[in-house]
Design a protein around this motif. Structure first.
Motif, PDB file in Angstrom:
ATOM      1  N   LEU A 173       0.818  -1.217   0.000  1.00  0.00           N
ATOM      2  CA  LEU A 173       0.000   0.000   0.000  1.00  0.00           C
ATOM      3  C   LEU A 173       0.852   1.267   0.000  1.00  0.00           C
ATOM      4  N   LYS A 174       2.097   1.169   0.428  1.00  0.00           N
ATOM      5  CA  LYS A 174       2.987   2.327   0.375  1.00  0.00           C
ATOM      6  C   LYS A 174       3.241   2.757  -1.068  1.00  0.00           C
ATOM      7  N   LYS A 175       3.103   1.817  -1.993  1.00  0.00           N
ATOM      8  CA  LYS A 175       3.332   2.113  -3.410  1.00  0.00           C
ATOM      9  C   LYS A 175       2.033   2.403  -4.160  1.00  0.00           C
ATOM     10  N   ASP A 176       0.892   2.303  -3.469  1.00  0.00           N
ATOM     11  CA  ASP A 176      -0.388   2.531  -4.119  1.00  0.00           C
ATOM     12  C   ASP A 176      -0.560   4.017  -4.427  1.00  0.00           C
ATOM     13  N   PRO A 177      -0.868   4.366  -5.677  1.00  0.00           N
ATOM     14  CA  PRO A 177      -0.977   5.783  -6.031  1.00  0.00           C
ATOM     15  C   PRO A 177      -2.254   6.459  -5.511  1.00  0.00           C
ATOM     16  N   GLU A 178      -3.266   5.670  -5.123  1.00  0.00           N
ATOM     17  CA  GLU A 178      -4.545   6.250  -4.711  1.00  0.00           C
ATOM     18  C   GLU A 178      -4.819   6.179  -3.207  1.00  0.00           C
ATOM     19  N   PHE A 179      -4.434   5.076  -2.573  1.00  0.00           N
ATOM     20  CA  PHE A 179      -4.822   4.836  -1.184  1.00  0.00           C
ATOM     21  C   PHE A 179      -3.617   4.669  -0.267  1.00  0.00           C
ATOM     22  N   ARG A 180      -3.853   4.955   1.003  1.00  0.00           N
ATOM     23  CA  ARG A 180      -2.850   4.723   2.039  1.00  0.00           C
ATOM     24  C   ARG A 180      -3.550   4.165   3.270  1.00  0.00           C
ATOM     25  N   VAL A 181      -2.821   3.484   4.128  1.00  0.00           N
ATOM     26  CA  VAL A 181      -3.386   2.914   5.345  1.00  0.00           C
ATOM     27  C   VAL A 181      -3.724   4.041   6.326  1.00  0.00           C
ATOM     28  N   LYS A 182      -4.907   3.998   6.898  1.00  0.00           N
ATOM     29  CA  LYS A 182      -5.284   4.989   7.894  1.00  0.00           C
ATOM     30  C   LYS A 182      -4.407   4.837   9.126  1.00  0.00           C
TER      31      LYS A 182
END
Length: 277
Positions: free
Chosen positions: A235-244
């Protein structure tokens, strides 16, 4: 002397057939019968696979069993639409009510889901870890008692999936506690029976967006740690979402204990939010 007066042994009566003729006969038989054969359906292939693999129970490890399934299904199990990979294609879930959600996007190794609100019956687990046998079975029985009539309405509710296990956030110096919850059938809405057992709480879980990865086998604390770490890194590499920031891992288990390991469906979930533009 006596053998000379008897019927010759069976082996001496077999007519010799040349290898070339045997091959020709096999070809003719295949040609004659193949048009009449019905293609193996996905369900039949799955049943055949399960029966074949069940006979291999003498293998010493679950991973070895899954590797055997991996090789076998290359020939017996057709590709299924909607399945991310072979492991997920083998997973099965009971025909029970489950969480309602929409898959908003599929990523490499995980998917983003928009969950609708739902109610759960929840209890704090007594074990030191989330998946030790004693703590898990005790919590399961407490929640099952509520679902099957130990409530203010003496209502026997239908079983649902999945069973959700999560760890609460630590408070000050206290460690977070593991919680187990059952999803309450949606037909009750907010008018659901209240538990008689004070250790059971009924709560509404608001709608939210989560990143989910599915896996098979039995759930262990070490497995959860490894998969959570892998999902967080992805998720660190996800362009749209991040961990809350407040997100804690949730583990969903869909199958009863007697389900074969490689057909079990488990999921790791982390709540996410959109990154700021």
């Amino acid at each position: 002397m006596l053998l000379s007066n008897r019927t010759p042994p069976v082996l001496t009566m077999i007519r010799y057939t040349s290898p070339s003729k045997i091959k020709s006969m096999a070809t003719d038989r295949t040609t004659a019968t193949s048009p009449q054969r019905r293609p193996m359906s996905a369900f039949e292939a799955r049943v055949s696979l399960v029966l074949a693999l069940a006979s291999q129970a003498s293998y010493q490890s679950q991973r070895l069993l899954f590797d055997l399934a991996n090789e076998t299904t290359k020939y017996l199990f057709p590709k299924r639409s909607g399945s991310r990979d072979l492991e997920e294609a083998l997973m099965a879930v009971p025909d029970l009510e489950t969480l309602k959600y929409k898959v908003s996007s599929r990523k490499e190794g995980y998917e983003i889901r928009e969950l609708e609100p739902y109610f759960v019956a929840e209890t704090t687990m007594s074990g030191e870890t989330g998946f030790d046998f004693y703590g898990a079975s005790q919590s399961f029985n407490v929640l099952a008692d509520y679902l099957f009539g130990k409530n203010t309405m003496k209502e026997k509710m239908e079983m649902t999936t999945p069973v959700i296990t999560r760890k609460t956030q630590p408070v000050m110096t206290k460690e977070g506690k593991w919680q187990m919850s059952f999803v309450i059938p949606s037909k009750y809405g907010a008018n659901l029976p209240l538990p008689k057992d004070p250790t059971v709480r009924v709560e509404e879980v608001p709608g939210r967006v989560v990143a989910v990865v599915a896996f098979s086998g039995f759930v262990t604390d070490e497995e959860v740690k490894q998969r959570e770490l892998k999902l967080r890194n992805a998720l660190k590499k996800d362009p749209e979402f991040r961990v809350k920031d407040s997100a804690s891992v949730e583990v969903a288990q869909y199958n009863p204990p007697f389900t074969l390991p490689f057909t079990r469906r488990n999921e790791i979930a982390l709540e996410v939010e959109r990154k700021e533009e």
